[in-house]
Design an enzyme around this catalytic site. Structure first.
Site, short mmCIF file in Angstrom:
data_model
loop_
_atom_site.label_atom_id
_atom_site.label_comp_id
_atom_site.label_asym_id
_atom_site.label_seq_id
_atom_site.Cartn_x
_atom_site.Cartn_y
_atom_site.Cartn_z
N CYS A 67 0.13 -1.99 75.10
CA CYS A 67 -0.55 -2.28 73.43
C CYS A 67 0.05 -1.20 72.77
CB CYS A 67 -2.02 -2.13 74.19
SG CYS A 67 -2.61 -0.68 74.75
N GLU B 37 1.41 -8.82 65.84
CA GLU B 37 1.45 -8.52 66.64
C GLU B 37 2.07 -9.14 67.93
OE1 GLU B 37 -1.39 -7.47 69.58
OE2 GLU B 37 -0.70 -5.61 70.58
P1 TAP Z 1 -8.39 -11.26 74.09
O1 TAP Z 1 -8.03 -12.72 74.46
O2 TAP Z 1 -9.19 -10.45 73.24
O3 TAP Z 1 -9.67 -10.74 75.48
C1 TAP Z 1 -9.53 -9.67 75.40
C2 TAP Z 1 -11.06 -9.69 76.53
O4 TAP Z 1 -12.15 -9.99 76.15
C3 TAP Z 1 -10.43 -10.16 77.59
O5 TAP Z 1 -11.52 -10.72 79.26
C4 TAP Z 1 -11.55 -12.05 77.49
O6 TAP Z 1 -11.59 -12.66 78.08
C5 TAP Z 1 -12.78 -11.15 76.70
N1 TAP Z 1 -13.26 -12.05 75.53
C6 TAP Z 1 -13.24 -13.14 74.50
N2 TAP Z 1 -13.75 -13.86 74.03
C7 TAP Z 1 -14.97 -12.79 74.31
C8 TAP Z 1 -16.31 -12.81 73.59
N3 TAP Z 1 -16.73 -14.24 72.77
N4 TAP Z 1 -17.22 -12.33 73.41
C9 TAP Z 1 -16.21 -10.81 74.91
N5 TAP Z 1 -15.54 -10.97 75.60
C10 TAP Z 1 -14.64 -11.93 75.08
O7 TAP Z 1 -6.96 -9.75 74.52
P2 TAP Z 1 -6.04 -10.87 75.53
O8 TAP Z 1 -5.26 -11.68 74.82
O9 TAP Z 1 -6.33 -10.64 76.77
O10 TAP Z 1 -5.06 -9.23 75.29
C11 TAP Z 1 -3.88 -8.97 73.96
C12 TAP Z 1 -4.79 -8.18 73.51
O11 TAP Z 1 -5.59 -7.05 73.52
C13 TAP Z 1 -3.81 -7.73 72.23
O12 TAP Z 1 -3.91 -8.04 70.70
C14 TAP Z 1 -3.52 -5.92 72.22
O13 TAP Z 1 -2.84 -5.96 71.50
C15 TAP Z 1 -4.54 -6.04 72.92
N6 TAP Z 1 -4.88 -4.86 73.76
C16 TAP Z 1 -5.10 -3.70 73.77
C17 TAP Z 1 -5.23 -2.43 74.17
C18 TAP Z 1 -5.67 -1.35 73.65
S1 TAP Z 1 -5.51 0.31 74.45
N7 TAP Z 1 -5.69 -1.05 72.03
C19 TAP Z 1 -4.28 -2.89 75.15
C20 TAP Z 1 -4.29 -4.11 75.46
C21 TAP Z 1 -4.18 -4.91 74.90
P3 TAP Z 1 -10.76 -14.12 78.47
O14 TAP Z 1 -10.01 -13.76 80.00
O15 TAP Z 1 -11.51 -15.06 78.59
O16 TAP Z 1 -10.01 -13.97 77.29
#
Ligand code: TAP
Length: 517
Positions: free
Chosen positions: A322, A419
């Site tokens: 991230c 990103e």
């Molecule tokens: P998201 O698509 O946002 O998913 C994150 C989590 O949220 C997953 O467990 C996802 O489930 C869940 N989710 C999806 N829709 C939801 C809803 N309507 N209600 C509640 N939960 C829901 O992100 P990603 O693709 O997994 O990760 C990539 C993103 O995370 C990037 O943008 C990155 O920058 C960010 N990130 C930020 C940080 C910090 S510390 N700021 C750290 C790591 C990653 P599913 O498993 O079904 O997708």
């Protein structure tokens, strides 16, 4: 490989019984690994009400590792209710803060004993290079549990001098109390570490928890559930629900008995979650969201170090990081030399099987993500940026994507603004004559997670650190996070900190008590 596994005794207060689960046992990375494939609710491994399953794929060879139970809305309800009973009536609510700390230390010790197994599971599930998984994904997780275990009996309020209601006297004191049932939702890039960053602070504060790992990478969270049972964490305190975001995650955000939600993921889903938290029951929320972190490299830097750290800033954990530097601003006088050295070093990166000890760059986490990276690069080329190296899939099985370098990236291009979350270095030049301008360009983003500066001039470094609008600033280093240092973003990168003492605030509420005497 599929089997029923009985694990050692669990001693959760008065509960003493065998933990049995349906799981997978396999021989991989020269060791035997085993982990559950069921939901963990109220101290037991159970099937989902709906019978739906998640298919878990190994990104290094595209093989199916196993199927895992996928939680439905009714499973979420059961887990939340179990967590509520555990919070209000269970052993967890009765033991002292110091005993709570001892339990968390014990859990950390068990994680340490299973370090290699956890790192292997993380590696086959997420594509993390094994050596990195051992040190960072698992190593930092264990440190996090120990750090917060130490906080349990040091969470204190204050005594506050207030006006007396004369002729009587008054004393006001504050108590820092746990919030209740908390929900945690995490992404797939550091599965166990994201769980640990949030859950350790949450439990140290005395809450109970229902946690949803990312659907594509739930295996270390399930192994962790087994370790919780073995450590004797009382039933209902930790509940782990693999499942989809749209169903299971959404049900957690909507649930009226959940009082706090900690989320790490994309800004887009963060917005949805914040809305749901507000509408359902005004639950407290903290959000660690996306980033497009600027890294500014001045010509007076130690160039070797800037090249090394610049590469790590982008390529660490295959760019699925991230705080990855989403944009590099390189001062024009060293620009060409910087690019030349970066490309030469990038060509030497060992791409391959993440379990191989010599590998430095593993496969991307899953196929949809790799496809998005390919599209991202195509868009950059179309917009006129110069693709200096990489830009596509490696020609072999597995979701391998070549580390990529773009130059001549203009501020209005898509790849300058969005990103990628992958190993794609985006380089823009800046002019020595106009430092103000590079700070303005670095801040011209809705994100504000992290940033970096390379220079030997202390005044310049501190001036830049002051003016960059981001939650983290690295000076002459990058990715240097620590369990004791608060971590979290500004602007649309979210709010609320993980790690450090500040993280406890996210999982505590302050009660103010006034006495008259
Ligand atoms: P998201 O698509 O946002 O998913 C994150 C989590 O949220 C997953 O467990 C996802 O489930 C869940 N989710 C999806 N829709 C939801 C809803 N309507 N209600 C509640 N939960 C829901 O992100 P990603 O693709 O997994 O990760 C990539 C993103 O995370 C990037 O943008 C990155 O920058 C960010 N990130 C930020 C940080 C910090 S510390 N700021 C750290 C790591 C990653 P599913 O498993 O079904 O997708």
């Amino acid at each position: 490989e599929f089997c029923q596994i009985a694990v050692l005794k669990s001693r959760g207060g008065s509960d003493v019984k065998d933990i049995v689960y349906d799981g997978v046992e396999m021989e991989v990375n020269k060791m035997k690994i085993k982990f559950p494939t069921q939901l963990f609710i109220n101290g037991e491994f159970v099937d989902s009400d709906s019978g739906k399953l998640l298919t878990i794929v190994n990104p290094s060879d595209e093989s199916v590792i196993c199927k895992v139970q996928s939680a439905s809305v009714s499973d979420v309800d059961k887990a939340v209710k179990a967590a509520k009973v555990a919070f209000e009536e269970g052993e967890w609510s009765k033991i002292s803060a110091r005993e709570r700390g001892q339990l968390l230390f014990k859990l950390a010790d068990l994680m340490e004993q299973h370090k290699e197994e956890l790192a292997t599971i993380e590696s086959i599930d997420s594509g993390a290079v094994y050596t990195l998984a051992l040190k960072t994904h698992i190593g930092m997780s264990i440190e996090t549990w120990r750090y917060f275990a130490g906080w349990c009996d040091k969470i204190q309020g204050a005594t506050i001098p207030v006006n007396h209601a004369r002729p009587n006297r008054n004393l006001t004191l504050t108590k820092r109390e746990p919030i209740g049932v908390c929900a945690l939702i995490t992404p797939w890039n550091y599965p166990l570490m994201m769980l640990s960053w949030k859950m350790a602070a949450c439990l140290a504060a005395g809450n109970t928890v229902v946690m949803k790992p990312a659907a594509v990478c739930p295996l270390t969270a399930l192994k962790f559930a087994e370790l919780c049972a073995r450590a004797g964490i009382p039933r209902g305190v930790v509940n782990i629900l693999p499942g989809s975001g749209a169903l299971c995650g959404q049900a957690l955000a909507d649930h009226p008995l959940v009082r706090k939600l900690g989320f790490t993921g994309s800004t887009e889903i963060g917005q949805t979650i914040m809305k749901s938290c507000a509408v359902s029951n005004m639950k407290k929320v903290s959000l660690e969201l996306g980033g497009k972190s600027p890294l500014i490299i001045f010509e007076d830097c130690d160039l070797d170090k800037a090249v090394r750290n610049g590469m790590a800033a982008v390529f660490f954990n295959k760019g699925e990081n991230c705080i990855a530097a989403g944009r590099l601003f390189v001062e024009e006088r060293i620009h060409d030399e910087f690019v030349r050295r970066v490309v030469a070093e990038t060509k030497k990166m060992a791409i391959g099987d993440p379990l191989h000890r010599g590998t430095s760059h593993g496969p991307q986490n899953h196929k949809a993500h790799m496809d998005k990276l390919i599209e991202f690069c195509e868009r950059g080329v179309k917009e006129g940026a110069t693709l200096v190296y990489g830009g596509g899939r490696v020609d072999c099985k597995g979701f391998y994507f070549t580390p990529t370098v773009f130059t001549d990236v203009q501020d209005d291009m898509y790849i300058a603004k969005e990103e990628s979350f992958g190993p794609i270095m985006i380089i823009s030049k800046f002019s020595s004559k106009n430092i103000d301008d590079v700070i303005r360009r670095a801040n011209a983003t809705e994100y504000g997670l992290a940033s970096g500066v390379f220079t030997r001039d202390v005044s310049r470094a501190l001036a830049a650190a002051e003016r960059v609008d981001a939650g983290t600033v690295f000076i002459n280093t990058y990715n240097k996070t620590d369990v004791a240092a608060p971590f979290g973003g500004f602007k649309q990168s979210g709010f609320g900190k993980d790690l450090g003492q500040e993280a406890l605030n996210e999982y505590l509420k302050t009660k103010c008590i006034t006495i008259e005497y």
